[in-house]
Scaffold this motif. Structure first.
Motif, PDB file in Angstrom:
ATOM      1  N   UNK A 174       7.006  -7.430  -6.290  1.00 22.62           N
ATOM      2  CA  UNK A 174       8.306  -8.064  -5.845  1.00 22.62           C
ATOM      3  C   UNK A 174       8.606  -8.071  -4.656  1.00 22.62           C
ATOM      4  N   UNK A 175       8.044  -7.044  -3.657  1.00 19.16           N
ATOM      5  CA  UNK A 175       8.414  -7.067  -2.157  1.00 19.16           C
ATOM      6  C   UNK A 175       7.329  -8.218  -1.642  1.00 19.16           C
ATOM      7  N   UNK A 176       6.192  -8.438  -2.107  1.00 21.25           N
ATOM      8  CA  UNK A 176       5.447  -9.471  -1.468  1.00 21.25           C
ATOM      9  C   UNK A 176       5.948 -10.900  -1.784  1.00 21.25           C
ATOM     10  N   UNK A 177       6.554 -11.265  -3.206  1.00 21.70           N
ATOM     11  CA  UNK A 177       6.899 -12.377  -3.530  1.00 21.70           C
ATOM     12  C   UNK A 177       8.221 -12.492  -2.582  1.00 21.70           C
ATOM     13  N   UNK A 178       9.089 -11.584  -2.554  1.00 18.79           N
ATOM     14  CA  UNK A 178      10.290 -11.744  -1.596  1.00 18.79           C
ATOM     15  C   UNK A 178       9.762 -12.270  -0.078  1.00 18.79           C
TER      16      UNK A 178
ATOM     17  N   UNK B 157       1.806  -4.789   9.469  1.00 22.67           N
ATOM     18  CA  UNK B 157       0.581  -3.828   9.597  1.00 22.67           C
ATOM     19  C   UNK B 157      -0.834  -4.467   9.660  1.00 22.67           C
ATOM     20  N   UNK B 158      -0.964  -4.900   8.347  1.00 22.54           N
ATOM     21  CA  UNK B 158      -2.427  -5.603   8.325  1.00 22.54           C
ATOM     22  C   UNK B 158      -1.791  -6.768   7.515  1.00 22.54           C
ATOM     23  N   UNK B 159      -2.166  -8.251   7.518  1.00 18.54           N
ATOM     24  CA  UNK B 159      -1.888  -9.208   6.763  1.00 18.54           C
ATOM     25  C   UNK B 159      -2.097 -10.671   7.396  1.00 18.54           C
TER      26      UNK B 159
ATOM     27  N   UNK C  22       4.145  -5.469   2.643  1.00 16.73           N
ATOM     28  CA  UNK C  22       5.169  -6.608   2.418  1.00 16.73           C
ATOM     29  C   UNK C  22       6.514  -5.788   3.112  1.00 16.73           C
ATOM     30  N   UNK C  23       6.862  -4.474   2.633  1.00 20.30           N
ATOM     31  CA  UNK C  23       7.904  -3.874   3.199  1.00 20.30           C
ATOM     32  C   UNK C  23       8.035  -4.006   4.646  1.00 20.30           C
ATOM     33  N   UNK C  24       6.789  -3.565   5.363  1.00 15.61           N
ATOM     34  CA  UNK C  24       6.877  -3.661   6.670  1.00 15.61           C
ATOM     35  C   UNK C  24       7.219  -4.992   7.159  1.00 15.61           C
ATOM     36  N   UNK C  25       6.723  -6.010   6.534  1.00 17.75           N
ATOM     37  CA  UNK C  25       7.077  -7.393   6.878  1.00 17.75           C
ATOM     38  C   UNK C  25       8.592  -7.703   6.713  1.00 17.75           C
TER      39      UNK C  25
END
Ligand SMILES: *Cc1c(COP(=O)(O)O)cnc(C)c1O
Length: 360
Positions: free
Chosen positions: A33-37, A186-188, A230-233
């Motif tokens: 869900x965080x990645x989708x958000x 972070x990485x992405x 995703x949270x870091x993003x």
């Protein structure tokens, strides 16, 4: 000590809040869900139709080459980070280097046609330091010769050209969200395409080509990213305007303090905004650059020769060619420290040292 860059970190409490959600859901990765958000919010912020959040900027380029089914020769720039060339070779293709424009520092479109052979299938160009390539000229050449275009837009997060996201040019654009970049997870990485069919294929590729519990629809890789990234993003995205504004003020201070320095800057695309990802300066000579760098090093102020040396005569796995403009610029360009927490006093100190060395 002043490093060349320092990653931005959001207030820890804001990151922790998102981590609490991960703990309660116990969903750690695999398009959570965080990645989708994050994908939804980035689409909105960047004003692009589609994008995919992936492992990193390097895998993003590899997936782009694979999804566009490119084989054979890919025309590319020697003035970039190593991943722009290594991904081409990793995918079994051959990089064919074309020299850069001395003003924009991007691949010179007027030299591309001479490098096209019957094996050429694509152009892979970098928007160097976030400065957009001549996307109109490149598109015209690609159309005429039936070539695919991939942009390594690792430096170009948030850049718009002619009022449109730079990410929407080319068949596919890729971005890096590594800790050292303007905006990071972070990485992405990101993959952006306007083409629904290409998007669908890339989405499948990102997850091993899995189509269902017992079905595959093609070759894939693990290109996914985690809920932690995703949270870091998500936490960082709340600060992106603030980050760009702060960097802009720092760059302006450098501009003022270095007015009399024997340096020049690359020429920015006239229809594009600046997000201040780097502060590169081009010295009159390599000897002046080395003298300045040594003096800054002695003060524990770290700069980076980004991009030196030219990829076209350095990498052990490409055919070496001299690229006169790249070879010359690469020797004389230096990126000065630039990050959110850099103070104006530190900018003044760095600038004073540069002026002192040149006047010696
Ligand atoms: C950072 C960078 C990459 C690689 O991105 P990663 O996320 O580190 O894999 C590729 N191209 C350029 C131009 C870069 O600066």
């Amino acid at each position: 000590m002043i490093p060349v860059t320092k990653p931005f970190l959001p207030p820890m409490a804001e990151y922790n809040k998102l981590l609490e959600g991960i703990w309660s859901r116990q969903w750690l990765t695999n398009m959570g869900p965080l990645a989708s958000d994050l994908e939804m919010k980035l689409k909105e912020y960047l004003d692009v139709k589609h994008l995919l959040f992936v492992t990193n900027g390097t895998v993003a380029i590899q997936m782009a080459i694979k999804a566009l089914q490119i084989q054979g020769e890919i025309i590319t720039t020697p003035f970039s980070f190593v991943a722009t060339s290594s991904t081409i070779v990793w995918e079994g293709c051959t990089p064919v280097f074309v020299d850069i424009d001395p003003h924009s520092l991007n691949i010179d479109p007027s030299k591309i046609e001479a490098a096209i052979t019957d094996k050429t299938q694509a152009i892979l160009a970098t928007h160097v330091y976030g400065n957009p390539c001549d996307v109109v000229a490149i598109e015209a050449i690609a159309k005429k010769h039936n070539l695919k275009v991939i942009y390594d837009a690792a430096h170009a997060f948030g850049v718009k050209v002619n009022g449109r996201s730079i990410f929407e040019y080319g068949d596919v654009s890729t971005c890096s969200l590594h800790a050292t970049k303007l905006y990071h997870t972070t990485e992405g990485g990101l993959i952006i395409t306007k083409e629904p069919a290409v998007l669908k294929q890339l989405a499948s590729m990102r997850n091993f080509g899995i189509a269902g519990p017992v079905a595959f629809d093609g070759l894939g890789i693990n290109g996914k990213n985690s809920e932690f990234h995703a949270a870091m993003g998500l936490a960082n995205l709340n600060y992106i305007e603030d980050i760009i504004e702060r960097r802009s003020a720092i760059c302006q201070r450098y501009d003022e303090r270095l007015k009399t320095a024997k340096i020049h800057k690359s020429k920015w695309h006239t229809q594009a905004n600046k997000t201040h990802t780097y502060y590169p300066v081009i010295f009159e000579s390599e000897s002046l650059l080395l003298a300045v760098k040594a003096e800054l090093d002695a003060h524990e102020i770290f700069t980076r020769r980004y991009f030196y040396p030219s990829l076209a005569n350095t990498l052990p796995y490409v055919q070496h060619v001299d690229m006169p403009i790249t070879d010359d610029i690469a020797k004389r360009v230096l990126c000065l420290p630039l990050y959110y927490e850099l103070t104006m006093e530190e900018v003044d100190l760095i600038s004073r040292i540069i002026l002192r060395v040149q006047n010696n």
